[in-house]
Each structure stands twice: as structure tokens, then as C-alpha cells.
Design a protein around this motif. Structure first.
Motif, mmCIF file in Angstrom:
data_model
loop_
_atom_site.group_PDB
_atom_site.id
_atom_site.type_symbol
_atom_site.label_atom_id
_atom_site.label_comp_id
_atom_site.label_asym_id
_atom_site.label_seq_id
_atom_site.Cartn_x
_atom_site.Cartn_y
_atom_site.Cartn_z
ATOM 1 N N ASP A 39 -27.202 86.832 6.453
ATOM 2 C CA ASP A 39 -26.391 85.078 5.875
ATOM 3 C C ASP A 39 -26.807 84.031 6.315
ATOM 4 O O ASP A 39 -27.769 84.004 7.181
ATOM 5 N N VAL A 40 -26.729 83.191 5.679
ATOM 6 C CA VAL A 40 -27.537 81.774 5.208
ATOM 7 C C VAL A 40 -26.515 81.216 5.006
ATOM 8 O O VAL A 40 -25.387 80.768 4.128
ATOM 9 N N SER A 41 -26.334 80.082 6.415
ATOM 10 C CA SER A 41 -25.299 78.874 5.917
ATOM 11 C C SER A 41 -25.546 77.708 6.003
ATOM 12 O O SER A 41 -26.387 77.384 6.869
ATOM 13 N N GLU A 42 -24.785 76.534 5.515
ATOM 14 C CA GLU A 42 -25.211 75.248 4.845
ATOM 15 C C GLU A 42 -24.701 74.278 5.660
ATOM 16 O O GLU A 42 -24.158 73.102 5.138
ATOM 17 N N VAL A 43 -23.403 74.727 6.814
ATOM 18 C CA VAL A 43 -22.832 73.894 7.185
ATOM 19 C C VAL A 43 -23.411 72.348 8.350
ATOM 20 O O VAL A 43 -23.087 71.677 8.073
ATOM 21 N N GLY A 44 -24.534 73.003 8.149
ATOM 22 C CA GLY A 44 -25.453 71.380 8.736
ATOM 23 C C GLY A 44 -25.363 70.932 10.337
ATOM 24 O O GLY A 44 -25.066 72.650 10.864
ATOM 25 N N GLY A 45 -25.283 70.349 10.793
ATOM 26 C CA GLY A 45 -25.486 69.727 11.984
ATOM 27 C C GLY A 45 -26.898 69.926 12.631
ATOM 28 O O GLY A 45 -27.161 70.282 12.611
ATOM 29 N N ASP A 65 -22.680 68.511 11.323
ATOM 30 C CA ASP A 65 -23.359 66.615 11.259
ATOM 31 C C ASP A 65 -22.576 65.770 11.137
ATOM 32 O O ASP A 65 -23.343 64.735 11.060
ATOM 33 N N GLN A 66 -21.137 65.935 11.993
ATOM 34 C CA GLN A 66 -20.590 64.569 11.986
ATOM 35 C C GLN A 66 -20.441 64.169 13.663
ATOM 36 O O GLN A 66 -19.828 63.934 14.439
ATOM 37 N N GLY A 67 -20.837 65.820 13.725
ATOM 38 C CA GLY A 67 -20.873 66.021 15.521
ATOM 39 C C GLY A 67 -19.048 66.492 16.093
ATOM 40 O O GLY A 67 -18.722 66.121 16.990
ATOM 41 N N LEU A 68 -18.879 67.081 15.006
ATOM 42 C CA LEU A 68 -17.608 67.779 15.233
ATOM 43 C C LEU A 68 -17.458 69.550 15.581
ATOM 44 O O LEU A 68 -18.165 69.846 14.551
ATOM 45 N N VAL A 69 -17.141 69.443 16.067
ATOM 46 C CA VAL A 69 -16.600 71.502 15.868
ATOM 47 C C VAL A 69 -16.574 72.087 14.058
ATOM 48 O O VAL A 69 -15.798 71.717 13.657
ATOM 49 N N ALA A 70 -17.699 73.330 14.045
ATOM 50 C CA ALA A 70 -17.420 74.158 12.469
ATOM 51 C C ALA A 70 -17.052 75.657 13.326
ATOM 52 O O ALA A 70 -17.401 75.580 13.805
ATOM 53 N N PHE A 71 -15.888 76.060 12.630
ATOM 54 C CA PHE A 71 -15.796 77.200 13.106
ATOM 55 C C PHE A 71 -15.495 78.099 11.754
ATOM 56 O O PHE A 71 -15.205 77.885 10.836
ATOM 57 N N GLY A 72 -16.933 79.131 12.149
ATOM 58 C CA GLY A 72 -17.162 80.335 10.711
ATOM 59 C C GLY A 72 -16.309 81.367 11.437
ATOM 60 O O GLY A 72 -16.676 82.169 12.637
ATOM 61 N N TRP A 77 -16.572 77.926 6.289
ATOM 62 C CA TRP A 77 -16.199 77.473 7.281
ATOM 63 C C TRP A 77 -15.950 76.675 7.658
ATOM 64 O O TRP A 77 -14.558 76.297 6.573
ATOM 65 N N VAL A 78 -14.449 75.994 8.960
ATOM 66 C CA VAL A 78 -13.728 75.189 8.429
ATOM 67 C C VAL A 78 -14.059 74.348 10.089
ATOM 68 O O VAL A 78 -14.308 74.301 11.164
ATOM 69 N N GLN A 79 -14.689 73.040 9.088
ATOM 70 C CA GLN A 79 -14.859 71.527 9.590
ATOM 71 C C GLN A 79 -14.359 70.900 10.172
ATOM 72 O O GLN A 79 -12.620 70.543 9.646
ATOM 73 N N LEU A 101 -13.852 76.071 22.554
ATOM 74 C CA LEU A 101 -14.016 75.388 23.668
ATOM 75 C C LEU A 101 -14.883 74.582 23.391
ATOM 76 O O LEU A 101 -16.387 74.593 22.918
ATOM 77 N N ALA A 102 -14.784 73.320 23.591
ATOM 78 C CA ALA A 102 -16.214 71.667 23.256
ATOM 79 C C ALA A 102 -15.167 70.826 24.193
ATOM 80 O O ALA A 102 -14.401 69.893 24.789
ATOM 81 N N LEU A 103 -16.507 70.312 25.126
ATOM 82 C CA LEU A 103 -16.462 69.274 25.766
ATOM 83 C C LEU A 103 -16.416 68.422 24.822
ATOM 84 O O LEU A 103 -17.943 67.653 24.363
ATOM 85 N N GLY A 104 -15.544 67.590 25.395
ATOM 86 C CA GLY A 104 -15.448 65.776 24.331
ATOM 87 C C GLY A 104 -16.053 64.630 24.665
ATOM 88 O O GLY A 104 -16.394 64.744 25.754
ATOM 89 N N PRO A 105 -16.408 63.794 24.570
ATOM 90 C CA PRO A 105 -17.422 62.722 24.743
ATOM 91 C C PRO A 105 -16.814 61.633 25.637
ATOM 92 O O PRO A 105 -17.314 61.034 26.357
ATOM 93 N N ASP A 106 -15.067 62.036 26.345
ATOM 94 C CA ASP A 106 -14.354 61.224 27.090
ATOM 95 C C ASP A 106 -14.544 62.041 28.581
ATOM 96 O O ASP A 106 -13.354 62.289 29.238
ATOM 97 N N GLY A 107 -14.975 63.176 27.995
ATOM 98 C CA GLY A 107 -14.675 64.550 29.549
ATOM 99 C C GLY A 107 -14.417 65.237 29.977
ATOM 100 O O GLY A 107 -13.641 66.023 30.127
ATOM 101 N N VAL A 108 -13.516 65.570 28.591
ATOM 102 C CA VAL A 108 -12.199 65.811 28.514
ATOM 103 C C VAL A 108 -12.245 67.629 27.757
ATOM 104 O O VAL A 108 -13.239 67.820 26.182
ATOM 105 N N LEU A 109 -12.403 68.707 27.949
ATOM 106 C CA LEU A 109 -12.266 70.333 27.955
ATOM 107 C C LEU A 109 -10.807 70.411 26.593
ATOM 108 O O LEU A 109 -9.880 70.357 26.892
ATOM 109 N N TYR A 110 -11.894 70.831 25.569
ATOM 110 C CA TYR A 110 -10.850 70.269 24.374
ATOM 111 C C TYR A 110 -10.675 72.674 23.960
ATOM 112 O O TYR A 110 -11.364 72.878 24.141
ATOM 113 N N THR A 111 -8.962 73.018 23.210
ATOM 114 C CA THR A 111 -9.411 74.435 23.270
ATOM 115 C C THR A 111 -8.537 74.369 21.766
ATOM 116 O O THR A 111 -7.579 73.684 21.621
#
Length: 137
Positions: A39-45, A65-72, A77-79, A101-111
Motif C-alpha cells: 500500500d502507498v498512502s498520500e495522506v501527507g504529513g 500536513d496540517q499537524g493534526l492526527v490522521a487515522f487509517g 484515512w480520517v483526518q 493518543l496524541a500530545l497536544g501543543p498545550d501539553g495535554v494528552l488527548y485520546t
């Protein structure tokens, strides 16, 4: 680069191409004598890609590409997830649902957790982890 073992013993490697930022998956199965790009994905980032195995399928989380979490999860992909400052994490719970799980720029862990225990199930809503109060002194 990230590697997972699928239910049939196939090893699947996921990596991001350095020049194009495309996400590539390659497999080598038991008894095979070479890798096969599957597979080859063009989700970018940019940055590393988190991977988890669900039977013969692979669940992925990456920065787009926008610095957001993308989920495949098998159906594309869901961006548009939360902003993050590092590679997202991916874990499977006891019911077979993946949690991103993602660490946000505010230092908060998001799930965000899949809504069902199917590899192609969508993610539910993102939530911030509770922050423990600090005691003085």
C-alpha cells in the motif's frame, strides 16, 4: 519505521518515504523470499507512523500536513484530529478497539477510541486526559 506481525505470521513494515512523505507498507510473509509493497498512502504529513495489527489488517495513526492526527483503519484515512507535537501513539484495549493518543501543543494528552472492535471502525470523540493536581511544596 514501524513493524507489526499479522495473524498469519506476515511481517508488515510501515514507513514514510523521505522525499515524498508518502506512507508505504511492505510485507514479507512466512516462506517468502522478498518484500512486497502492499500500500502507498498520500495522506501527507511528516514524522513517524504508529501501527497496530488487527488480524490481517493494519491500523495506522500519523501526523498530516496540517499537524493534526490522521487515522487509517482499512477504509482510508480520517483526518482532522487534534493538533499534536510528536508521533501519535496507538494501543489496543481488552475489547479489541484501538485507541489513538496524541500530545497536544498545550501539553495535554488527548485520546480517541474506536467505536467498535472492528479494524475499520471509526474513532469516537477526542477527549483530554484528566490532569492530576499538584501539591504545593
Amino acid at each position: 519505521m514501524n513493524a507489526v506481525t499479522l495473524s498469519d505470521g506476515t511481517v508488515r513494515v510501515t514507513y514514510r518515504e523521505p522525499l515524498s512523505a508518502r506512507i508505504v507498507m511492505g510485507d514479507i510473509g512466512p516462506g517468502s523470499n522478498g518484500w512486497r509493497v502492499t500500500d502507498v498512502s498520500e495522506v501527507g504529513g511528516f514524522g513517524l507512523v504508529a501501527a497496530g495489527a488487527a488480524g490481517r489488517r493494519t491500523v495506522l495513526a500519523a501526523r498530516d500536513d496540517q499537524g493534526l492526527v490522521a487515522f487509517g483503519a482499512g477504509t482510508g484515512w480520517v483526518q482532522g484530529g487534534v493538533p499534536l507535537v510528536h508521533t501519535p501513539g496507538l494501543a489496543e484495549d481488552a475489547q479489541g478497539r484501538f485507541t489513538v493518543l496524541a500530545l497536544g501543543p498545550d501539553g495535554v494528552l488527548y485520546t480517541a477510541r474506536q467505536t467498535a472492535s472492528r479494524p475499520d471502525a471509526p474513532l469516537g470523540a477526542w477527549s483530554a486526559a484528566a490532569v492530576a493536581a499538584r501539591l504545593p511544596g
